[in-house]
Write an enzyme that holds these catalytic residues in place. Structure first.
Site, mmCIF file in Angstrom:
data_model
loop_
_atom_site.group_PDB
_atom_site.id
_atom_site.type_symbol
_atom_site.label_atom_id
_atom_site.label_comp_id
_atom_site.label_asym_id
_atom_site.label_seq_id
_atom_site.Cartn_x
_atom_site.Cartn_y
_atom_site.Cartn_z
ATOM 1 N N CYS A 13 0.830 -1.195 0.000
ATOM 2 C CA CYS A 13 0.000 0.000 0.000
ATOM 3 C C CYS A 13 0.873 1.256 0.000
ATOM 4 O O CYS A 13 1.863 1.348 0.716
ATOM 5 C CB CYS A 13 -0.948 0.080 1.179
ATOM 6 S SG CYS A 13 -2.048 -1.322 1.298
ATOM 7 N N ARG A 19 4.106 -0.236 -4.659
ATOM 8 C CA ARG A 19 3.801 -0.756 -3.323
ATOM 9 C C ARG A 19 2.484 -1.539 -3.295
ATOM 10 O O ARG A 19 2.149 -2.161 -2.284
ATOM 11 C CB ARG A 19 3.714 0.389 -2.312
ATOM 12 C CG ARG A 19 4.980 1.204 -2.209
ATOM 13 C CD ARG A 19 4.783 2.336 -1.234
ATOM 14 N NE ARG A 19 4.576 1.848 0.105
ATOM 15 C CZ ARG A 19 5.535 1.594 0.975
ATOM 16 N NH1 ARG A 19 6.786 1.798 0.634
ATOM 17 N NH2 ARG A 19 5.263 1.143 2.167
ATOM 18 N N TRP A 48 -2.599 -2.881 -1.725
ATOM 19 C CA TRP A 48 -2.207 -4.281 -1.868
ATOM 20 C C TRP A 48 -3.050 -5.010 -0.833
ATOM 21 O O TRP A 48 -2.846 -4.843 0.371
ATOM 22 C CB TRP A 48 -0.717 -4.445 -1.580
ATOM 23 C CG TRP A 48 -0.204 -5.830 -1.834
ATOM 24 C CD1 TRP A 48 0.280 -6.316 -3.020
ATOM 25 C CD2 TRP A 48 -0.101 -6.900 -0.889
ATOM 26 N NE1 TRP A 48 0.658 -7.628 -2.865
ATOM 27 C CE2 TRP A 48 0.440 -8.008 -1.573
ATOM 28 C CE3 TRP A 48 -0.415 -7.046 0.459
ATOM 29 C CZ2 TRP A 48 0.674 -9.231 -0.953
ATOM 30 C CZ3 TRP A 48 -0.192 -8.264 1.080
ATOM 31 C CH2 TRP A 48 0.350 -9.342 0.374
ATOM 32 N N ASN A 91 -2.015 2.006 5.661
ATOM 33 C CA ASN A 91 -1.068 1.004 5.177
ATOM 34 C C ASN A 91 -0.637 0.181 6.370
ATOM 35 O O ASN A 91 -0.044 0.720 7.305
ATOM 36 C CB ASN A 91 0.140 1.720 4.532
ATOM 37 C CG ASN A 91 1.308 0.778 4.273
ATOM 38 O OD1 ASN A 91 1.114 -0.416 4.123
ATOM 39 N ND2 ASN A 91 2.504 1.328 4.213
ATOM 40 N N GLY A 92 -0.960 -1.110 6.374
ATOM 41 C CA GLY A 92 -0.594 -1.960 7.506
ATOM 42 C C GLY A 92 -1.720 -2.917 7.820
ATOM 43 O O GLY A 92 -2.630 -3.116 7.011
ATOM 44 N N GLU A 147 18.175 -17.270 -6.914
ATOM 45 C CA GLU A 147 17.746 -15.932 -7.320
ATOM 46 C C GLU A 147 17.199 -15.952 -8.759
ATOM 47 O O GLU A 147 16.186 -15.315 -9.057
ATOM 48 C CB GLU A 147 18.938 -14.965 -7.188
ATOM 49 C CG GLU A 147 18.706 -13.544 -7.661
ATOM 50 C CD GLU A 147 17.579 -12.795 -6.947
ATOM 51 O OE1 GLU A 147 17.010 -13.298 -5.971
ATOM 52 O OE2 GLU A 147 17.245 -11.689 -7.418
ATOM 53 N N LYS A 199 13.439 -14.798 -9.663
ATOM 54 C CA LYS A 199 13.181 -13.717 -10.638
ATOM 55 C C LYS A 199 12.220 -14.207 -11.712
ATOM 56 O O LYS A 199 11.276 -13.527 -12.071
ATOM 57 C CB LYS A 199 14.470 -13.303 -11.340
ATOM 58 C CG LYS A 199 15.402 -12.269 -10.832
ATOM 59 C CD LYS A 199 14.968 -10.941 -10.424
ATOM 60 C CE LYS A 199 14.233 -10.921 -9.116
ATOM 61 N NZ LYS A 199 14.964 -10.461 -7.984
ATOM 62 N N GLU A 251 8.566 -14.606 -10.380
ATOM 63 C CA GLU A 251 7.785 -13.396 -10.084
ATOM 64 C C GLU A 251 7.483 -12.576 -11.336
ATOM 65 O O GLU A 251 6.449 -11.932 -11.410
ATOM 66 C CB GLU A 251 8.391 -12.549 -8.964
ATOM 67 C CG GLU A 251 9.793 -12.083 -9.125
ATOM 68 C CD GLU A 251 10.297 -11.280 -7.909
ATOM 69 O OE1 GLU A 251 9.515 -10.903 -7.033
ATOM 70 O OE2 GLU A 251 11.519 -11.040 -7.859
ATOM 71 N N HIS A 301 18.950 -35.787 -5.856
ATOM 72 C CA HIS A 301 18.165 -36.320 -4.737
ATOM 73 C C HIS A 301 16.679 -36.031 -4.889
ATOM 74 O O HIS A 301 15.959 -35.989 -3.887
ATOM 75 C CB HIS A 301 18.712 -35.767 -3.416
ATOM 76 C CG HIS A 301 20.141 -36.140 -3.202
ATOM 77 N ND1 HIS A 301 20.530 -37.357 -2.704
ATOM 78 C CD2 HIS A 301 21.285 -35.470 -3.491
ATOM 79 C CE1 HIS A 301 21.855 -37.419 -2.674
ATOM 80 N NE2 HIS A 301 22.340 -36.281 -3.149
ATOM 81 N N LYS A 337 6.269 -4.145 -3.807
ATOM 82 C CA LYS A 337 7.700 -3.914 -3.650
ATOM 83 C C LYS A 337 8.126 -3.994 -2.189
ATOM 84 O O LYS A 337 9.140 -4.569 -1.849
ATOM 85 C CB LYS A 337 8.028 -2.525 -4.214
ATOM 86 C CG LYS A 337 9.487 -2.152 -4.149
ATOM 87 C CD LYS A 337 10.263 -2.901 -5.192
ATOM 88 C CE LYS A 337 11.738 -2.625 -5.135
ATOM 89 N NZ LYS A 337 12.487 -3.703 -5.815
HETATM 90 O O1 M6R Z 1 13.020 -4.655 0.739
HETATM 91 P P1 M6R Z 1 13.571 -6.005 1.077
HETATM 92 O O2 M6R Z 1 14.887 -6.248 0.473
HETATM 93 O O3 M6R Z 1 13.571 -6.259 2.567
HETATM 94 O O4 M6R Z 1 12.531 -7.013 0.435
HETATM 95 C C1 M6R Z 1 12.681 -8.400 0.564
HETATM 96 C C2 M6R Z 1 11.827 -9.140 -0.437
HETATM 97 O O5 M6R Z 1 10.479 -8.806 -0.275
HETATM 98 C C3 M6R Z 1 12.242 -8.833 -1.881
HETATM 99 O O6 M6R Z 1 13.580 -9.116 -2.105
HETATM 100 C C4 M6R Z 1 11.378 -9.650 -2.860
HETATM 101 O O7 M6R Z 1 11.677 -11.006 -2.752
HETATM 102 C C5 M6R Z 1 11.558 -9.145 -4.277
HETATM 103 N N1 M6R Z 1 10.294 -9.129 -4.950
HETATM 104 C C6 M6R Z 1 12.496 -9.959 -5.083
HETATM 105 O O8 M6R Z 1 12.633 -9.524 -6.399
#
Ligand code: M6R
Length: 612
Positions: A2, A27, A74, A100-101, A485, A489, A492, A508, A607
């Site tokens: 949010c 956000r 969100w 927001n929260g 990673e 990526k 998402e 395994h 984000k």
């Molecule tokens: O702001 P942060 O680095 O604490 O966020 C952590 C994760 O939410 C963030 O890395 C998330 O996994 C991303 N969408 C990855 O691309």
């Protein structure tokens, strides 16, 4: 999670709030809304979908007002819909509020209010909190500010709220606990937002509101108070950010802009710290606390998502170079189990946003137990930066694309410098190795640049494999976290199921997935594991898997085993993750865009994860 924006001053509020919401859309983007106040008349508009849909729906509507608040959502409580979108209005219609929260005890409060005859038009915890405030105000015959203070003492959870009320026509009342709030100070006007991006074009003077503080904001006046109604002196800081950093600058998406920024963001991260001529790394956060770091019984790294992957790379490097035991924890697990944390433990907190709720709570818990917190954070002035005892910023600049790219390489660069610095002080690294590594680190920006020049090769690979339903990413040693990673990526940004695995562990279980349709991405650069990973490639090839490999330039053996190979410049294996991740970022971007996905705002994600 949010984004919130507010404005009070002499200008038209709506265009400022709307533009701010667009900047904060990273956000959350499942619905949005604004509340405007003019001549004691509240106008509330909200709409399911992206901010552009709200804007479209308001063409031709009377939006004249000099005070307004806006929200991009969100969803937590209640599906994305017009009725669950913020702002919410109180039962009497006198107060509008955005939040927001999460209010954790909202269900109990709601039950009480229902008994009192309240009814609700949404499924949100926000509407419950708002009516709770109004109920307190009515029963105590007090101001909304006073009622808000009483309510906040009785709720649990996290919030940043902004509210406006009919009877207070130039005032925004704000409060924060756990979700960020920045207030920009203009001449006869104030701007409020979840981060500085909606504010930067109007003023560079800002106040970061702290937890348990209330702000009473009028065009000419900003009063901060604590929940005990005592005034708090606002601490004004100057933003070190410019507008260009938060705009697309000719790129189609923020994500690709941020990927291509990496030669300069990594350079900025190293600049002023790494000095190859002098053979030194200067980091005040490390230098000023060197005893604490050298005497650490162990290091625990706490993070989420991509930042957690940076932590895994750091574990391998710190144990290798510094000979200090390292554990890497998901913040969400750490905060709820009963971990052993002692005085003498050093916690490294890694976060791009500096606002991730799980990480914040985990750190507070570790701090209570006497641990020393070292923050590796991108967002300057964020909550995690402020909770930390010391730290080093990644200096990647604002990262707007939901997928973390340049912040990750910034984290790796900082963590590598921290490890080298500790190792040098601890004398666990030879001078020769140290000199070699800092030279290699210095060369990373130009090597990343060289990789990016061949981005079209990755684009062609992406086109070829974009319709696969699954991907497997395999790596060993320092490149194992890069396999994780790469898979994250791709998931998402393209919605393709992907798994990251240590290449040998694949035998395994995941090897059962391999057939002639499965793309298997190997990170197979020249390092101590190279022969081993070549054997793993043979195993996949024998089962007809489609091998895509990231290899070191000149490696003909791995190239021959691969259906497609992408070569990167040679470097030391400790530095390699900074290079090997780049083609994987590009791969996810090009697959995502080839599938027509809005890669900057992929579904269900936000984000900054400010809820647990
Ligand atoms: O702001 P942060 O680095 O604490 O966020 C952590 C994760 O939410 C963030 O890395 C998330 O996994 C991303 N969408 C990855 O691309």
């Amino acid at each position: 999670m949010c984004g919130i924006v507010g404005y009070t001053g002499q200008r038209q509020a709506y265009p400022i709030v709307l533009k701010g919401l667009k900047r904060l859309e990273y956000r959350g983007y499942d619905s949005s809304g604004v509340a405007l106040l003019k001549d004691k008349h509240l106008k509330v508009f909200k709409k399911k979908g992206k901010v552009a849909e709200l804007e479209e729906s308001l063409i031709g509507t009377d939006i004249d007002a000099n005070i307004g608040i806006g929200h991009t959502r969100w969803a937590t409580h209640g599906e994305p819909s017009d009725r669950n979108a913020h702002p919410h209005t109180s039962k009497s219609g006198r107060i509008a509020m955005i939040h927001n929260g999460i209010i954790e005890n909202y269900a109990l409060i709601k039950q009480d209010l229902l008994k009192k005859g309240y009814s609700f038009t949404s499924d949100t915890d926000t509407e419950v909190l708002l009516n709770f405030i109004e109920d307190i105000q009515t029963n105590n015959d007090c101001t909304v500010e006073e009622a808000l203070r009483i309510a906040l003492k009785r709720v649990t959870g996290a919030y940043c709220i902004l509210l406006i009320e009919q009877d207070n026509p130039d005032t925004i009342i704000a409060a924060r606990k756990g979700s960020p709030l920045v207030i920009g100070i203009g001449k006869g006007e104030h701007f409020l937002a979840s981060d500085a991006s909606p504010i930067i074009e109007y003023t560079k003077e800002v106040v970061y509101v702290n937890d348990y503080e209330l702000a009473i904001v009028k065009p000419d006046e900003l009063v901060l108070k604590n929940l005990g109604n005592e005034k708090v002196t606002p601490f004004v800081t100057k933003l070190d950010m410019d507008l260009a950093a938060i705009e697309k600058g000719g790129y189609d998406h923020f994500m690709i802009k941020e990927i291509f920024e990496q030669p300069s963001t990594i350079f900025d991260c190293l600049r002023g710290r790494l000095d190859v001529k002098e053979g030194s790394i200067k980091m005040s956060g490390v230098d000023d606390n060197i005893e604490q770091l050298l005497n650490a019984n162990r290091i625990m790294i706490i993070a989420c998502g991509t930042s957690w992957h940076a932590g895994l790379v750091a574990e391998y490097i710190i144990e290798e170079l510094c000979r200090i035991p390292v554990e890497v924890e998901y913040a969400s697990e750490f905060r709820y189990r009963n971990p052993i944390v002692n005085k003498g433990d050093v916690i490294i907190a890694i976060s791009q946003s500096g606002e991730t709720a799980d990480t914040i709570v985990a750190l507070e818990k570790a701090k209570e137990n006497g641990a020393f917190i070292f923050g590796v954070v991108n967002a300057v002035g964020s909550s995690i930066a402020r909770i930390s005892n010391a730290g080093a910023y990644t200096h990647a600049g604002p990262e707007i694309g939901v997928a973390s790219t340049k912040a990750f390489t910034g984290q790796l660069a900082v963590l590598m410098m921290v490890a080298l610095n500790i190792a040098k002080h601890k004398k666990t690294i030879s001078q020769e190795k140290y000199d070699g590594l800092i030279k290699e680190l210095q060369l990373v920006p130009e090597k990343v640049d060289a990789i990016l020049k061949n981005a079209d090769e990755i684009k062609a690979i992406a086109e070829k494999y974009k319709d696969a339903s699954d991907f497997l990413f395999l790596g060993r040693g320092y490149n194992f976290p890069i396999a994780l990673e790469g898979a994250l990526k791709l998931k998402e940004i393209s919605y393709i199921h992907a798994e990251g695995y240590p290449a040998a562990e694949m035998k395994h279980g995941p090897i059962a997935l391999v057939d002639e349709t499965l793309p298997v991405v190997f990170i197979a650069t020249n390092d101590a594991y190279h022969e081993k990973i070549v054997s793993n490639m043979q195993e996949i090839k024998a089962r007809k898997g489609r091998i895509i490999s990231i290899i070191t330039e000149g490696d003909s053996i791995s190239k021959e085993l691969s259906e497609d190979a992408f070569a990167i410049p040679a470097t030391d294996e400790i530095i390699a993750p900074l290079l090997t991740v780049i083609p994987l970022q590009l791969l996810s971007y090009y697959v995502g865009t080839a599938k027509g996905i809005d890669v900057d705002k992929p579904r269900n994600l936000a984000k900054s994860v400010t809820v647990e």
